[in-house]
Design a protein around this motif. Sequence first.
Motif, short mmCIF file in Angstrom:
data_model
loop_
_atom_site.label_atom_id
_atom_site.label_comp_id
_atom_site.label_asym_id
_atom_site.label_seq_id
_atom_site.Cartn_x
_atom_site.Cartn_y
_atom_site.Cartn_z
N UNK A 111 0.82 -1.23 0.00
CA UNK A 111 0.00 0.00 0.00
C UNK A 111 0.85 1.28 0.00
N UNK A 112 2.18 1.10 0.00
CA UNK A 112 3.10 2.27 0.04
C UNK A 112 2.75 3.20 1.20
N UNK A 113 2.59 2.60 2.35
CA UNK A 113 2.25 3.36 3.56
C UNK A 113 3.45 4.23 3.96
N UNK A 114 3.20 5.51 4.18
CA UNK A 114 4.29 6.38 4.60
C UNK A 114 4.46 6.26 6.12
N UNK A 115 5.65 6.55 6.59
CA UNK A 115 5.95 6.45 8.03
C UNK A 115 5.54 5.07 8.54
N UNK A 116 6.05 4.06 7.85
CA UNK A 116 5.59 2.68 8.01
C UNK A 116 5.69 2.15 9.45
N UNK A 117 6.85 2.30 10.08
CA UNK A 117 7.06 1.74 11.42
C UNK A 117 6.05 2.34 12.42
N UNK A 118 5.82 3.64 12.30
CA UNK A 118 4.88 4.33 13.21
C UNK A 118 3.46 3.80 13.00
N UNK A 119 3.07 3.66 11.74
CA UNK A 119 1.71 3.20 11.44
C UNK A 119 1.50 1.75 11.88
N UNK A 120 2.51 0.90 11.67
CA UNK A 120 2.40 -0.50 12.11
C UNK A 120 2.24 -0.57 13.63
N UNK A 122 0.96 1.74 15.57
CA UNK A 122 -0.40 2.23 15.89
C UNK A 122 -1.44 1.13 15.70
N UNK A 123 -1.32 0.42 14.58
CA UNK A 123 -2.32 -0.61 14.25
C UNK A 123 -2.20 -1.81 15.19
N UNK A 124 -0.98 -2.16 15.56
CA UNK A 124 -0.78 -3.25 16.54
C UNK A 124 -1.44 -2.89 17.87
N UNK A 125 -1.28 -1.64 18.27
CA UNK A 125 -1.91 -1.15 19.51
C UNK A 125 -3.44 -1.19 19.38
N UNK A 150 -7.77 -7.93 10.49
CA UNK A 150 -8.27 -6.56 10.66
C UNK A 150 -7.15 -5.54 10.60
N UNK A 151 -6.02 -5.88 11.22
CA UNK A 151 -4.86 -4.98 11.20
C UNK A 151 -4.42 -4.73 9.75
N UNK A 152 -4.37 -5.78 8.95
CA UNK A 152 -4.00 -5.63 7.54
C UNK A 152 -5.02 -4.77 6.79
N UNK A 153 -6.31 -4.98 7.12
CA UNK A 153 -7.38 -4.26 6.41
C UNK A 153 -7.36 -2.76 6.70
N UNK A 154 -6.92 -2.37 7.91
CA UNK A 154 -6.96 -0.93 8.27
C UNK A 154 -5.60 -0.25 8.18
N UNK A 179 -15.82 -7.36 18.25
CA UNK A 179 -16.96 -6.42 18.12
C UNK A 179 -16.60 -5.04 18.65
N UNK A 180 -15.93 -4.99 19.80
CA UNK A 180 -15.54 -3.70 20.37
C UNK A 180 -14.58 -2.96 19.45
N UNK A 181 -13.69 -3.73 18.83
CA UNK A 181 -12.74 -3.15 17.88
C UNK A 181 -13.47 -2.55 16.68
N UNK A 182 -14.44 -3.30 16.14
CA UNK A 182 -15.22 -2.82 15.00
C UNK A 182 -16.01 -1.56 15.38
#
Length: 243
Positions: A111-120, A122-125, A150-154, A179-182
Amino acid sequence: MNGHKYITLSVQVESLTKIYGEQKAVDNISFSAEPGHILGFLGPNGAGKSTTMKMLTCFIPQTSGKASVCGFDINGNSMDVRRNIGYLAEHNPLYLDMYIKESLNFTADIHRVSNKAKRIAEVIELTGLGEEQHKIIGALSKGYRQRVGLAQAILHNPQVLILDEPTSGLDPNQIIGIRNLIKDIGKIKSVILSTHIMQEVEAICDQVIIINKGKIVANDSIRQLYIDNNNKTLEDIFISLTN
């Protein structure tokens, strides 16, 4: 400015139809989804739910009608549609021999995500994968595998999230966690949730569409569905509309 309040529709579907040979899998359906809402997409097996999702995510072309995601047409702008959609398929396709972080790195590169390490991070959290993040995906429970999906999807921060049976096969604690995550994600994005589980829809959805034999037979808020059906349960409403 003329004082009118406009709601930006994330998903707009008009007269969408898909025909396989003699069978109309999806028959002239129209609906819309807006940001900050979770739309429950219900129907019996073979009703046309997954076919609709596959058209919206540009996996298969429609026979007729049109649809757009964040203003991008699913035919003319399929790459832009894909950039704006996160999709968790019913059979969550994961690379089981990859580590969680390795898999998210791979997805971020696609997806060519910028600031990759930071975004990963965030999503793990956000998906509650912190304690598991150094594990191989194949060693995870089904609930944690769903979290990885879900992490991959968002990960690329899409405006629209399409989830096909996201809690199937999970135990009650895992179901509540997902469900809470969604619910949290649905506060800021458009979420379309396909499921057979009525309690799931009652617990987290704002709006419900019921599709039967390719046609939409209900499209309303849960509250309005109850009012229109003498406060029957969603299960009873579903059965009466799809039998």
